[in-house]
Design an enzyme around this catalytic site. Sequence first.
Site, PDB file in Angstrom:
ATOM      1  N   CYS A 171       2.299  -5.411   6.858  1.00 31.92           N
ATOM      2  CA  CYS A 171       2.074  -5.017   5.469  1.00 31.92           C
ATOM      3  C   CYS A 171       3.289  -4.270   4.936  1.00 31.92           C
ATOM      4  O   CYS A 171       4.188  -3.908   5.686  1.00 31.92           O
ATOM      5  CB  CYS A 171       0.820  -4.156   5.363  1.00 31.92           C
ATOM      6  N   HIS A 182       0.825  -1.215   0.000  1.00 34.04           N
ATOM      7  CA  HIS A 182       0.000   0.000   0.000  1.00 34.04           C
ATOM      8  C   HIS A 182       0.854   1.259   0.000  1.00 34.04           C
ATOM      9  O   HIS A 182       2.063   1.234   0.251  1.00 34.04           O
ATOM     10  CB  HIS A 182      -0.961   0.003   1.193  1.00 34.04           C
TER      11      HIS A 182
END
Length: 400
Positions: free
Chosen positions: A320, A301
């Site tokens: 992440c 992301h």
Amino acid sequence: MSFSKNYVLAALLSVALSFCVGAGSASAQDSENAPSAAIETIEPILSYDTAYNLQLAIQKYEAIVAAGGWKELSRGTYGLKKGAVQGHVRGLRRRLVATGDLSADLRMSDKFDQDVEDAVRLLQARHGLRPTGIIDQETMITMNVPATEKLTQLRLNLLRVQDAVSALSERYIVVNIPAASIEAVENGTVQRRHTAIVGRIERPTPLLHSKVHEINFNPYWHVPKSIIRRDIIKYMNDDPQYLTNFRIKIYGADGEELDPASIDWSTDEAVQYAFRQEPGAENSMGHVKINFHNKHAVYLHDTPQKSLFGQNRRFHSSGCVRVEEVDELVAWLLAGNEEWNQLAVDGAFASGERLDVRLKSPVPIITTYITAWANRQGVVSFREDIYQFDKQGRVALLDD
């Protein structure tokens, strides 16, 4: 950062580099770019070629070990930089010659000159350190790692690469956790290279093999329960306006929005509710989320915290992976969707509107753990064993 920005300089340097020997011949004008150009080639960190290059690197380090390795640098080496003239520089020169960062053809002296600075900067770049050309604490520690330990590291990573290459295809993404970097690979060459931020030691990025199947533009962030429990409850106790300031809303089982003041933040009550952050500048995922199926619920992301990409140690996430210049990676991923190009991606970012786009051709992604590799020019790179997988002797790198 894309490969193309450094391609020309890298190609010129590759002629002069042979296991890094001759790096000191670069002019002062070129010294600022030389280390990154020598290292950032079109060769992937994880490929069939990597295995061959590692075998050559192992032969080189076997010869270094057989010759007695290198001596630990003296305390007086700490802080040395260009312009210094003292006996400790001789030991530094010998250490740099041992690994080929400094040409053995140069005259031995007590002077820390441009050749030595360039050699130090190349060694720093090979180890993922900021290439300052100054012997700081991190550089000193790195240079004092014994040759035998480096050889063991190379041998272990050769096994890892050999174990993982069967999962590769013509087009794929590799996230190398120890390097905190991402490579977009096509037909055996790196098309894009990105700086990344990966999981910290206590919340590591998992090792996996999947396929990117969807792009979420301007996404909501559905906060994982682990983060609610570990972080948000603490933040709310420190600052009751935290959720409001970061546009995070709370929802009950019936879908109704809850007032944060109605929750007892001295307990774990909040974990039973759903937390969702609205799209926008404060959103933890920035303008885009890159989805791939995995049991760990991780993804790539964007991020509003761009300054973190400038750090040497980029282990800050909860598992992440944050991507620098993510818009360009998204455009590369969507190349199979005819209506999408860089202009369209930039427009989607600027609009701020929610949009989900499925890839017509899903792209394989591998998150892996390579702490040592080499390129075709013989430049050998190392990274810190951040998760202690080297120490454990772990070879297999795919959990999924």
